[in-house]
Write a protein that holds these residues in place. Structure first.
Motif, PDB file in Angstrom:
ATOM      1  N   ARG A   1      -1.727  15.492  -5.093  1.00  0.00           N
ATOM      2  CA  ARG A   1      -1.636  14.157  -4.529  1.00  0.00           C
ATOM      3  C   ARG A   1      -0.269  13.658  -3.818  1.00  0.00           C
ATOM      4  O   ARG A   1      -0.293  12.785  -3.541  1.00  0.00           O
TER       5      ARG A   1
ATOM      6  N   GLN B   1      -4.701   4.186  -8.276  1.00  0.00           N
ATOM      7  CA  GLN B   1      -3.526   4.408  -7.877  1.00  0.00           C
ATOM      8  C   GLN B   1      -3.132   3.366  -6.910  1.00  0.00           C
ATOM      9  O   GLN B   1      -2.035   3.086  -6.369  1.00  0.00           O
ATOM     10  N   ALA B   2      -4.269   2.319  -6.663  1.00  0.00           N
ATOM     11  CA  ALA B   2      -3.913   1.067  -5.809  1.00  0.00           C
ATOM     12  C   ALA B   2      -4.380  -0.019  -6.421  1.00  0.00           C
ATOM     13  O   ALA B   2      -4.725  -1.045  -5.621  1.00  0.00           O
TER      14      ALA B   2
ATOM     15  N   GLU C   1       2.989   1.469  -3.460  1.00  0.00           N
ATOM     16  CA  GLU C   1       1.945   1.758  -4.760  1.00  0.00           C
ATOM     17  C   GLU C   1       1.435   3.087  -4.522  1.00  0.00           C
ATOM     18  O   GLU C   1       1.590   3.920  -5.672  1.00  0.00           O
ATOM     19  N   THR C   2       0.920   3.462  -3.463  1.00  0.00           N
ATOM     20  CA  THR C   2       0.302   4.968  -3.410  1.00  0.00           C
ATOM     21  C   THR C   2       1.312   6.143  -2.982  1.00  0.00           C
ATOM     22  O   THR C   2       1.100   7.228  -3.165  1.00  0.00           O
TER      23      THR C   2
ATOM     24  N   THR D   1      -2.392  -3.637  -5.074  1.00  0.00           N
ATOM     25  CA  THR D   1      -2.626  -3.762  -3.634  1.00  0.00           C
ATOM     26  C   THR D   1      -4.148  -4.241  -3.280  1.00  0.00           C
ATOM     27  O   THR D   1      -4.177  -5.214  -2.651  1.00  0.00           O
TER      28      THR D   1
ATOM     29  N   CYS E   1      -7.859   4.929  -2.624  1.00  0.00           N
ATOM     30  CA  CYS E   1      -6.368   4.739  -2.573  1.00  0.00           C
ATOM     31  C   CYS E   1      -5.833   4.904  -1.247  1.00  0.00           C
ATOM     32  O   CYS E   1      -4.811   4.426  -0.991  1.00  0.00           O
ATOM     33  N   THR E   2      -6.694   5.626  -0.449  1.00  0.00           N
ATOM     34  CA  THR E   2      -6.106   5.869   0.875  1.00  0.00           C
ATOM     35  C   THR E   2      -5.994   4.775   1.914  1.00  0.00           C
ATOM     36  O   THR E   2      -5.176   4.537   2.646  1.00  0.00           O
TER      37      THR E   2
ATOM     38  N   GLY F   1       0.728  -1.099  -0.109  1.00  0.00           N
ATOM     39  CA  GLY F   1       0.104   0.010  -0.011  1.00  0.00           C
ATOM     40  C   GLY F   1       0.947   1.296  -0.109  1.00  0.00           C
ATOM     41  O   GLY F   1       0.630   2.205  -0.728  1.00  0.00           O
TER      42      GLY F   1
ATOM     43  N   PRO G   1      -6.694   1.034   0.517  1.00  0.00           N
ATOM     44  CA  PRO G   1      -7.293   0.286  -0.532  1.00  0.00           C
ATOM     45  C   PRO G   1      -7.373  -1.124   0.029  1.00  0.00           C
ATOM     46  O   PRO G   1      -8.693  -1.789  -0.232  1.00  0.00           O
TER      47      PRO G   1
ATOM     48  N   HIS H   1      -9.496   2.105  -6.778  1.00  0.00           N
ATOM     49  CA  HIS H   1      -8.744   3.243  -7.225  1.00  0.00           C
ATOM     50  C   HIS H   1      -7.645   2.977  -7.985  1.00  0.00           C
ATOM     51  O   HIS H   1      -6.695   2.159  -7.705  1.00  0.00           O
TER      52      HIS H   1
END
Length: 463
Positions: free
Chosen positions: A319, A164-165, A82-83, A168, A136-137, A79, A139, A162
C-alpha cells in the motif's frame, strides 16, 4: 452525589454523541455515528427527492458542480495528503472533469410508443436509498460522481468509504448536502458514518431499506456485494494492456501510453498497466518512451528490487507504493533517478510479476511479440478476463475491430491515452464506477434507475 464508573461512562458517551450530532448539523452534513441512523435519514430525504421535479433536482446538481470547481484544489490536496496516493495537479483535473461532464437529469429519459391499442410509457424511476462502497484511489471523485447520478434518478445514497479516505469522502458528502440545502432541497441526500468499517458495510448491505448496492473497488468488495442477495453493480479490477502494431504512429503511441500511464500516478483503473509491442517496432517505441517521455529503463537488478518492494510476500500490493510517482518508487530501491522521470519501463515476458499484476503505479512492462496475432493473444491473457479496459495503437481498422472483439472490454481506446475514454481529450462522459464485472459499463444517472411501464389501453393515441 457519587456516581458509579458505569454511570460516568454513560454520561460521557451521551455527551460525545451530542457533540458529534451537533458537528454533523453544523459543519459536516450527512455524517452520523450509527449506520442505521444514517440510512434512516437518507430514507427520509429520498421521499422528498422522489417528489421533486426534474428541474429541482437539476438545480441541486448544478450547484454541486459549482461547489466541486470551487473546492477542486482542496479536494485534490486532501486526497493526496490522506491517502498518500496520486498527485494534486491531476486530481484537480479529475474533479473539474467530474463537475463539467458527469451526466445529470438529461440522462433520465422516457420511452413512449402509441398505436391502435393506446399509449405506453416506459419511465426511469428511482430505486430509493442506494448503498455505495467507494475506494481510496479516487475517493471524492467517486462520491461526487455517484451522488450526482443517483440524485438525478431520484435516489439518495449511503456511502461506506474506504477507511484510508474517510476525511476526503466526508468532505465530498458535505459538499453535496450543502448544495441541496442551498437550493431548497433536503439535507442528507448523501450520508455516511464517522468511522466506516467492515461492520458498517455489512449493516448497509443487509439493510431492508437498501434495494441496490454499488461497489467500486477490488475483487473482494465486489464479490461481497454480488453475494449479498440484492441487486448489485460491481466495478472491479482490470489490468489494461496497450497493444502497438507496426502500422501505428510510434512516436505518438509512446507519448499517449506514457501520458495515460502516469496520469495521477496510474491510479485510474483504466490506465495502461502494460504494453504489448510487435517486434518490428518495439525498439523504436521504447526509444521514444525513454528519450522523449521521461521513462527510466530498469535493469534486471532494479526489476527484482521493485518486485520485492511493491509486491508483498503474500502477492498483494504494498500500500505504501500504490499511487506513488516513479522517482519515489526508484528511491525506494536505491536509485536516484534524474528530474523529470515520469515512468519506469522494462522489457519482459508476459508472466513477469510486474506485468501480470495490476500495480496502480507508473511501472510499465513491455512484452515483445512476433506479430499482431500473437499480440492479441498476449493482451487477452494479460487482461485476465476482467473485461474492463484495453487500448490499441494501430491504423488498420480491421485489426482494431479484431482486437476489440477479442478483448470484449467495457472500454477500448484507439490511438489515444487511456483517459480519453472518460471524456478527457476524447468524446463522452466520465464516471469513476466502471461496472465491467456486472455489465453496466460506464455508469451514469440512467444506470441508477429502474424501468417502469405504464400503459393506457385503447386511449390517448390521437394519430
Amino acid at each position: 452525589m457519587n456516581l458509579s464508573e458505569s454511570q460516568i461512562q454513560s454520561i460521557v458517551t451521551s455527551v460525545m454523541t451530542t457533540i458529534k450530532a451537533q458537528e454533523s448539523k453544523s459543519g459536516c452534513h450527512g455524517v452520523f455515528e450509527d449506520m442505521n441512523v444514517a440510512i434512516e435519514e437518507a430514507k427520509k430525504s429520498q421521499k422528498i427527492v422522489a417528489r421533486m421535479s426534474i428541474d429541482q433536482r437539476e438545480k441541486i446538481i448544478s450547484r454541486i458542480r459549482e461547489k466541486i470547481k470551487e473546492n477542486a484544489e482542496t479536494l485534490a490536496r486532501m486526497g493526496v495528503e490522506e491517502t498518500g496516493m496520486g498527485n494534486v495537479g491531476d486530481k484537480i483535473l479529475k474533479h473539474v472533469l467530474v463537475a463539467e461532464k458527469t451526466p445529470g437529469t438529461e440522462d433520465i429519459k422516457t420511452l413512449a410508443w402509441s398505436g391502435d391499442r393506446g399509449l405506453t410509457l416506459v419511465e426511469m424511476g428511482p430505486f430509493g436509498v442506494i448503498g455505495a462502497i467507494t475506494p481510496c484511489t479516487n475517493p471524492s471523485e467517486t462520491v461526487l460522481c455517484n451522488t450526482m447520478g443517483m440524485l438525478a434518478g431520484g435516489n439518495t445514497v449511503v456511502f461506506n468509504p474506504h477507511p484510508q479516505a474517510i476525511k476526503t469522502s466526508q468532505f465530498a458528502i458535505n459538499i453535496c448536502n450543502e448544495a441541496s440545502l442551498e437550493c431548497g432541497g433536503p439535507d442528507n441526500v448523501a450520508v455516511t458514518v464517522f468511522k466506516p468499517t467492515l461492520d458498517t458495510s455489512a449493516i448497509m448491505m443487509k439493510h431492508k431499506d437498501i434495494p441496490l448496492l454499488v461497489a467500486t473497488g477490488g475483487p473482494g468488495v465486489v464479490t461481497a456485494v454480488l453475494s449479498s442477495g440484492k441487486r448489485g453493480i460491481g466495478a472491479g479490477a482490470g489490468n489494461p494492456p496497450a497493444l502497438v502494431d507496426e502500422t501505428a504512429d510510434i512516436r505518438k503511441a509512446a507519448a499517449d501510453i506514457v501520458n495515460g500511464c502516469t496520469f495521477d500516478n496510474n491510479l485510474p483503473c483504466i490506465a495502461e498497466k502494460e504494453v504489448v509491442a510487435v517486434d518490428s517496432i518495439c525498439d523504436d517505441l521504447m526509444k521514444y518512451m525513454i528519450e522523449e517521455n521521461g521513462c527510466y529503463l530498469a535493469s534486471k537488478e532494479v526489476q527484482e528490487k521493485l518486485i520485492a518492494t511493491v509486491i508483498t510476500e503474500k502477492g498483494a500490493l504494498n500500500r505504501k507504493c500504490v499511487g506513488r510517482d516513479a522517482k519515489t518508487l526508484l528511491k525506494m530501491v536505491g536509485v536516484d533517478a534524474p528530474e523529470g522521470t515520469r515512468c519506469i519501463i522494462f522489457e519482459g515476458p508476459k508472466e513477469h510479476k510486474l506485468i501480470t499484476t495490476e500495480l496502480m503505479m507508473p511501472i510499465l512492462g513491455v512484452v515483445r511479440v512476433k506479430d499482431f496475432e500473437e499480440g492479441v493473444a498476449t493482451a487477452v491473457w494479460l487482461e485476465h478476463g476482467n473485461r474492463h479496459s484495453a487500448h490499441i495503437h494501430s491504423k488498420n481498422v480491421d485489426r482494431i475491430t479484431e482486437y476489440a472483439r477479442a478483448l470484449d472490454t467495457a472500454i477500448l481506446v484507439k490511438n489515444g491515452p487511456s483517459y480519453a475514454a472518460l471524456g478527457f481529450g476524447g468524446e463522452g462522459f466520465p464516471t469513476f464506477t466502471i461496472a465491467s464485472r456486472t455489465g453496466e459499463g460506464l455508469t451514469s444517472a440512467a444506470t441508477f434507475t429502474k424501468r417502469r411501464r405504464c400503459t393506457m389501453s385503447d386511449s390517448l393515441c390521437i394519430r
